[in-house]
Design a protein around this motif. Structure first.
Motif, PDB file in Angstrom:
ATOM      1  N   TYR A   1       0.838  -1.200   0.000  1.00 13.69           N
ATOM      2  CA  TYR A   1       0.000   0.000   0.000  1.00 13.69           C
ATOM      3  C   TYR A   1       0.878   1.257   0.000  1.00 13.69           C
ATOM      4  CZ  TYR A   1      -4.185   2.747   0.907  1.00 13.69           C
ATOM      5  OH  TYR A   1      -5.225   3.633   0.799  1.00 13.69           O
ATOM      6  N   GLY A   2       1.942   1.215   0.784  1.00 15.32           N
ATOM      7  CA  GLY A   2       2.854   2.357   0.850  1.00 15.32           C
ATOM      8  C   GLY A   2       3.554   2.639  -0.476  1.00 15.32           C
ATOM      9  N   ALA A   3       3.904   1.570  -1.199  1.00 11.13           N
ATOM     10  CA  ALA A   3       4.520   1.774  -2.520  1.00 11.13           C
ATOM     11  C   ALA A   3       3.538   2.456  -3.459  1.00 11.13           C
ATOM     12  CB  ALA A   3       4.961   0.427  -3.094  1.00 11.13           C
ATOM     13  N   GLY A   4       2.273   2.050  -3.403  1.00 10.60           N
ATOM     14  CA  GLY A   4       1.260   2.695  -4.220  1.00 10.60           C
ATOM     15  C   GLY A   4       1.063   4.147  -3.828  1.00 10.60           C
ATOM     16  N   VAL A   5       1.061   4.399  -2.532  1.00 10.78           N
ATOM     17  CA  VAL A   5       0.892   5.777  -2.048  1.00 10.78           C
ATOM     18  C   VAL A   5       2.040   6.666  -2.528  1.00 10.78           C
ATOM     19  CG1 VAL A   5       0.946   7.205   0.038  1.00 10.78           C
ATOM     20  CG2 VAL A   5      -0.549   5.229  -0.052  1.00 10.78           C
ATOM     21  N   LEU A   6       3.265   6.168  -2.432  1.00 14.82           N
ATOM     22  CA  LEU A   6       4.416   6.967  -2.865  1.00 14.82           C
ATOM     23  C   LEU A   6       4.374   7.260  -4.359  1.00 14.82           C
ATOM     24  CD1 LEU A   6       7.298   5.396  -0.774  1.00 14.82           C
ATOM     25  CD2 LEU A   6       6.274   7.651  -0.494  1.00 14.82           C
ATOM     26  N   LEU A   7       4.027   6.261  -5.161  1.00 14.28           N
ATOM     27  CA  LEU A   7       3.921   6.502  -6.601  1.00 14.28           C
ATOM     28  C   LEU A   7       2.771   7.451  -6.921  1.00 14.28           C
ATOM     29  CD1 LEU A   7       4.664   3.061  -8.264  1.00 14.28           C
ATOM     30  CD2 LEU A   7       5.921   5.186  -8.519  1.00 14.28           C
ATOM     31  N   GLY A   8       1.638   7.257  -6.253  1.00  8.92           N
ATOM     32  CA  GLY A   8       0.505   8.148  -6.471  1.00  8.92           C
ATOM     33  C   GLY A   8       0.814   9.576  -6.060  1.00  8.92           C
ATOM     34  N   TYR A   9       1.555   9.726  -4.979  1.00  4.84           N
ATOM     35  CA  TYR A   9       1.954  11.053  -4.502  1.00  4.84           C
ATOM     36  C   TYR A   9       2.795  11.780  -5.544  1.00  4.84           C
ATOM     37  CZ  TYR A   9       4.219  14.544  -1.518  1.00  4.84           C
ATOM     38  OH  TYR A   9       4.683  15.709  -0.982  1.00  4.84           O
ATOM     39  N   LYS A  10       3.673  11.041  -6.202  1.00  2.00           N
ATOM     40  CA  LYS A  10       4.563  11.653  -7.191  1.00  2.00           C
ATOM     41  C   LYS A  10       3.914  11.823  -8.561  1.00  2.00           C
ATOM     42  CE  LYS A  10       8.418  12.303  -5.017  1.00  2.00           C
ATOM     43  NZ  LYS A  10       8.922  13.646  -4.837  1.00  2.00           N
ATOM     44  N   LEU A  11       3.041  10.884  -8.953  1.00  2.99           N
ATOM     45  CA  LEU A  11       2.577  10.845 -10.342  1.00  2.99           C
ATOM     46  C   LEU A  11       1.154  11.341 -10.566  1.00  2.99           C
ATOM     47  CD1 LEU A  11       3.985   7.341 -11.335  1.00  2.99           C
ATOM     48  CD2 LEU A  11       5.015   9.581 -11.718  1.00  2.99           C
ATOM     49  N   LEU A  12       0.279  11.273  -9.574  1.00  2.22           N
ATOM     50  CA  LEU A  12      -1.139  11.562  -9.782  1.00  2.22           C
ATOM     51  C   LEU A  12      -1.614  12.745  -8.951  1.00  2.22           C
ATOM     52  CD1 LEU A  12      -2.654   7.966  -9.592  1.00  2.22           C
ATOM     53  CD2 LEU A  12      -2.155   9.273 -11.642  1.00  2.22           C
TER      54      LEU A  12
END
Length: 100
Positions: free
Chosen positions: A8-19
């Motif tokens: 979940y944290g990996a998704g959050v970090l990518l979402g924070y940067k990309l979306l």
């Protein structure tokens, strides 16, 4: 349990940067984190590889969607969302260990 946080944290970090998403998508992204902490579904994900695959995919995608809203959140909202994720993890840990 740690893998839930990591995925979940990996998704959050990518979402924070990309979306950049809105509040309603943040709520939609939080649903998988709550759903997979229900004891029945948690046990299914731990027992069968098919459920485990669905679990990891939905947790990552949920984190991705939820992470896109973090830059727009107030600090208090960030704290509440983190503490609710942590509390749900502790709740399932208590439920599973109390049945042994």
């Amino acid at each position: 349990m740690l893998d839930h946080y990591a995925i979940y944290g990996a998704g959050v970090l990518l979402g924070y940067k990309l979306l950049r998403t809105n509040f309603y998508l943040f709520l939609l992204g939080a649903i998988p984190a709550g759903f997979w902490h229900i004891p029945l579904f948690f046990a299914l994900g731990a027992s069968f590889v098919q459920y485990r695959t669905i679990e990891e995919l939905t947790l990552f995608l949920g984190g991705l969607i939820a992470g896109g809203y973090i830059p727009q959140m107030k600090l208090s909202g960030k704290g509440r969302s983190f503490s609710s994720l942590y509390a749900s993890g502790q709740h399932i840990k208590y439920l599973l260990h109390s049945r042994v």
